[in-house]
Design a protein around this motif. Structure first.
Motif, PDB file in Angstrom:
ATOM      1  N   ASN A 201      -7.649  -3.185   0.321  1.00 45.60           N
ATOM      2  CA  ASN A 201      -6.580  -3.947   0.965  1.00 45.60           C
ATOM      3  C   ASN A 201      -5.652  -3.071   1.798  1.00 45.60           C
ATOM      4  OD1 ASN A 201      -7.177  -6.629  -0.262  1.00 45.60           O
ATOM      5  ND2 ASN A 201      -6.740  -5.507  -2.154  1.00 45.60           N
ATOM      6  N   CYS A 202      -5.955  -1.786   1.889  1.00 45.77           N
ATOM      7  CA  CYS A 202      -5.074  -0.877   2.614  1.00 45.77           C
ATOM      8  C   CYS A 202      -5.866  -0.188   3.733  1.00 45.77           C
ATOM      9  CB  CYS A 202      -4.479   0.157   1.666  1.00 45.77           C
ATOM     10  SG  CYS A 202      -3.464  -0.568   0.356  1.00 45.77           S
ATOM     11  N   GLN A 203      -5.125   0.377   4.676  1.00 45.30           N
ATOM     12  CA  GLN A 203      -5.747   0.988   5.836  1.00 45.30           C
ATOM     13  C   GLN A 203      -5.848   2.505   5.741  1.00 45.30           C
ATOM     14  OE1 GLN A 203      -7.181  -0.894   8.214  1.00 45.30           O
ATOM     15  NE2 GLN A 203      -6.553  -2.604   6.871  1.00 45.30           N
ATOM     16  N   GLU A 204      -4.997   3.139   4.934  1.00 43.79           N
ATOM     17  CA  GLU A 204      -4.994   4.589   4.875  1.00 43.79           C
ATOM     18  C   GLU A 204      -6.296   5.082   4.251  1.00 43.79           C
ATOM     19  OE1 GLU A 204      -2.238   8.317   3.276  1.00 43.79           O
ATOM     20  OE2 GLU A 204      -1.451   6.270   3.264  1.00 43.79           O
TER      21      GLU A 204
ATOM     22  N   ASN B 227      -3.341   4.936  -3.133  1.00 39.00           N
ATOM     23  CA  ASN B 227      -4.513   5.443  -2.406  1.00 39.00           C
ATOM     24  C   ASN B 227      -5.427   6.166  -3.387  1.00 39.00           C
ATOM     25  OD1 ASN B 227      -3.715   4.543   0.129  1.00 39.00           O
ATOM     26  ND2 ASN B 227      -2.474   6.371   0.521  1.00 39.00           N
TER      27      ASN B 227
ATOM     28  N   GLN C  68       2.951  -0.988  -6.312  1.00 38.27           N
ATOM     29  CA  GLN C  68       2.307  -0.155  -5.288  1.00 38.27           C
ATOM     30  C   GLN C  68       0.805  -0.085  -5.529  1.00 38.27           C
ATOM     31  OE1 GLN C  68       3.998   3.731  -3.743  1.00 38.27           O
ATOM     32  NE2 GLN C  68       2.305   4.524  -4.988  1.00 38.27           N
TER      33      GLN C  68
ATOM     34  N   ARG D   3     -11.081   4.551   0.982  1.00 38.41           N
ATOM     35  CA  ARG D   3      -9.821   3.796   1.143  1.00 38.41           C
ATOM     36  C   ARG D   3      -9.795   2.621   0.161  1.00 38.41           C
ATOM     37  NH1 ARG D   3     -10.126  -1.054   3.889  1.00 38.41           N
ATOM     38  NH2 ARG D   3     -12.024  -1.438   5.110  1.00 38.41           N
ATOM     39  N   GLU D   4      -8.567   2.146  -0.115  1.00 37.61           N
ATOM     40  CA  GLU D   4      -8.409   0.939  -0.948  1.00 37.61           C
ATOM     41  C   GLU D   4      -8.760  -0.265  -0.094  1.00 37.61           C
ATOM     42  OE1 GLU D   4      -7.338  -1.755  -3.982  1.00 37.61           O
ATOM     43  OE2 GLU D   4      -6.724  -1.898  -1.891  1.00 37.61           O
TER      44      GLU D   4
ATOM     45  N   CYS E 182       0.830  -1.198   0.000  1.00 37.18           N
ATOM     46  CA  CYS E 182       0.000   0.000   0.000  1.00 37.18           C
ATOM     47  C   CYS E 182       0.862   1.245   0.000  1.00 37.18           C
ATOM     48  CB  CYS E 182      -0.916   0.001   1.226  1.00 37.18           C
ATOM     49  SG  CYS E 182      -2.102  -1.372   1.227  1.00 37.18           S
ATOM     50  N   GLU E 183       0.360   2.270  -0.676  1.00 38.49           N
ATOM     51  CA  GLU E 183       1.064   3.544  -0.733  1.00 38.49           C
ATOM     52  C   GLU E 183       1.321   4.059   0.694  1.00 38.49           C
ATOM     53  OE1 GLU E 183       0.521   7.963  -2.828  1.00 38.49           O
ATOM     54  OE2 GLU E 183      -1.031   6.422  -3.037  1.00 38.49           O
TER      55      GLU E 183
ATOM     56  N   THR F  93       3.426   2.924   2.738  1.00 37.33           N
ATOM     57  CA  THR F  93       3.792   1.866   3.683  1.00 37.33           C
ATOM     58  C   THR F  93       5.085   1.228   3.192  1.00 37.33           C
ATOM     59  OG1 THR F  93       2.591   0.112   2.527  1.00 37.33           O
ATOM     60  CG2 THR F  93       1.361   1.403   4.177  1.00 37.33           C
TER      61      THR F  93
END
Length: 616
Positions: free
Chosen positions: A521-524, A467, A464, A518-519, A408-409, A411
């Motif tokens: 699979n990502c947390q941001e 986001n 990558q 948010r994506e 993830c971007e 990270t």
């Protein structure tokens, strides 16, 4: 020496031009015309042509070391290794006839002979406008009385060629009883003019006999004996083919070099048993049709040569070193040996199993161990006294698998060499030397994984996950639509807790909201505030708690606003300034009927007009 018979057309002669098809004796007469840069004359009586000191015209001859006359080929003589060697050069007379005569003495009676000579057409095929007269020569052998022709033959027409080309011609004849001398004559069948220009060289006379081979008792015509098998002895037999002689008399000879021959005393039978031999030696047998001629080099012929070659034991192979190699390395073991020697590979220093023969290299199928190389001569198959040991150890190759990973971007990600070898060493494309590295930039990473002799390369393609980037948020009716400038597996939320994959929020009350994206699979989370404002199309003031008022929710968040409500006749029913706005469908405390009503909404100087429906 066996010579192949070559036949040419003749014109009334008593024999064809041909070579001895059997074994010949040593030359008993040779004419090379000498050597030297100056031209010379033939002895008196040798020719009827006139001698020329330089360019020979028609009917002239010269004996010269070069032929650079007229437009002829510029050649050297035919005799091998003959510096400034001379040749006989003939420019044909305008009248056909004899141009060379030579008496040959010392022959043997009742003996077959071969005469031969080399000859060349000196005029190129392009000479005389391509129409040069070909050369055409008759060779004749006469008895010493010059009364009887023993043999003759014609070369036939020999045209010019594009490049100089010496050719050999031969004639067979047999001497008569009591005849020891003959006369060689050469005649020109053609006439002079533009062409018919020739050179002669290397005239040879030698006896001609049967083809005689020598075999041992098992049919070998030569043998190669290993020195470990000495001493060696064999019974040899001379085998004539009876093409020339009807009877045969023999004299066996031996030689240490194949050149200088010595008679073996008392060995005159067809068979010969060698003594015990311990060094290389050559055997041949002289053959004649009469016993009196067998030792006369002018009368006999010699057989094929039987060689007994003693082959020394070869040196053991020279090792190219012991090896530690990777299990998947296909490079073979190798050794160095001398010329004319090959190698056999074994699994033991003595005896054992033959693993591979006749090869300087051997691949042991990735099986560690000690292998043994033995030299063997190509001639005689003589082997070395010992074998050379070569050790090879195969090590396990690291096993890796290329990967394609995502992160993830904003990270980082830990990537691993991930091999089966716990003792392996590592070298990443980043310069790191650990089994794992932490990376935060997309791209391709590689790592060399080594286990001593084995090195493999693993690659990791790191992609990558970007986001979301909000492009715009818009309201269509009471729906909120979110659009992004990039694509992805995005999730959307209005409260930051409950997310949906649809980018449209349906039937949302007006108000100030925070849009969360948010994506998956990502947390941001990417967030932005959005004022959701819309003008309802209808309301139902029936006190059921649903759409009971014409509510312009969210208008209160604007700094400047004004709302006016009118009936279809333009009567102002409600008017309000900055702040929240809500109308319950009454005027002066009385309920208004179901109907369409008009609005004028001004928000921060922007005017919105339209109508809505009051339903009862």
């Amino acid at each position: 020496m066996i010579l192949v018979a070559v036949a040419f057309s003749i014109q009334g002669g008593q024999a064809q031009l041909e070579f001895c098809s059997g074994n010949s004796g040593d030359p008993i007469f040779t004419e090379t015309f000498g050597s030297g840069v100056a031209n010379v004359q033939l002895p008196s009586g040798t020719t009827t042509y006139t001698y020329a000191t330089s360019s020979p015209n028609d009917g002239y001859y010269t004996v010269s070391s070069n032929s650079a006359y007229f437009d002829w080929f510029d050649i050297v003589d035919h005799t091998a290794n003959d510096t400034d060697g001379r040749m006989l050069i003939i420019n044909a007379d305008f009248t056909a006839g004899e141009f060379y005569r030579r008496t040959i003495d010392g022959l043997c009676e009742n003996t077959s002979y071969e005469f031969s000579s080399w000859m060349i057409n000196l005029l190129p095929s392009s000479g005389c406008g391509g129409a040069g007269i070909p050369i055409n020569v008759k060779f004749e052998i006469w008895d010493s009385t010059d009364m009887n022709v023993l043999a003759s033959g014609d070369t036939g027409s020999i045209p010019g060629t594009s490049s100089p080309n010496w050719e050999q011609y031969a004639l067979l004849f047999q001497t008569l009883p009591a005849q020891t001398s003959v006369i060689l004559k050469m005649r020109n069948n053609g006439v002079g003019g533009c062409g018919n220009d020739l050179a002669l060289d290397d005239i040879v006379f030698k006896s001609c006999g049967d083809t005689v081979i020598i075999e041992d008792t098992i049919g070998n015509r030569s043998v190669h004996i290993c020195e470990d098998d000495l001493p060696y002895s064999a019974e040899l037999m001379a085998i004539p083919d009876y093409t020339v002689f009807s009877t045969h008399f023999y004299q066996w000879q031996s030689s240490n070099d194949g050149t200088t021959w010595m008679d073996i005393v008392g060995e005159t039978n067809q068979n010969y048993v060698t003594p015990a031999l311990s060094s290389t030696i050559y055997y041949r047998v002289l053959v004649a049709e009469a016993s009196v001629n067998v030792t006369n080099p002018f009368c006999n012929s010699s057989s094929e040569i039987f060689t007994v070659e003693i082959i020394p034991s070869p040196n053991e192979p020279l090792s190219n070193g012991n090896f530690i190699r990777c299990e998947n390395d296909m490079t073979p073991l190798s050794v160095t040996v001398g010329s004319d020697v090959t190698v056999n590979w074994f699994d033991a220093p003595v005896g054992g199993n033959l693993l591979q023969s006749n090869s300087l290299t051997f691949y042991p199928n990735a099986i560690s161990g000690t292998y043994y190389a033995e030299s063997e001569t190509l001639l005689g198959q003589c082997v070395s006294n010992g074998r050379t040991a070569i050790r090879i150890d195969y090590v396990e190759a690291p096993r890796v698998a290329n990967e394609v990973l995502e992160f993830c971007e904003n990270t980082s990600l830990v990537i691993h060499a991930d091999t089966n070898i716990s003792t392996a060493t590592y070298l990443w494309s980043t310069g790191d030397t650990t089994e794992q590295i932490t990376v935060s930039t997309p791209g391709t990473y590689s790592v060399e994984v080594s286990n001593g002799a084995c090195t493999v390369i693993k690659t990791v393609d790191l992609n990558q996950i970007d986001n979301p980037i909000i492009d715009q948020v818009s309201s269509i009716g009471n729906d909120i639509i979110v659009s992004t400038t990039n694509t992805g597996d995005f999730l959307y939320s209005l409260d930051g807790n409950t997310y949906q994959s649809n980018n449209t929020f349906f039937n949302v009350k007006g108000g100030l909201y925070t849009i969360y994206i948010r994506e998956r699979n990502c947390q941001e989370v990417v967030a932005m505030s959005y004022l959701h404002f819309y003008i309802p199309r209808f309301f139902t003031p029936n006190n059921d708690g649903i759409n009971d008022t014409f509510n312009l929710a969210g208008i209160e968040f604007y700094d400047d606003s004004k709302v006016s409500i009118f009936d279809r006749y333009g009567k102002l029913l409600k008017n309000a300034g900055k702040g929240p706005f809500e109308w319950n469908g009454t005027y002066a405390g009385a309920l208004l009927p179901a109907d369409d009503y008009w609005y004028v909404v001004i928000i921060e100087g922007q005017k919105f007009t339209g109508h809505f429906t009051l339903k009862r």
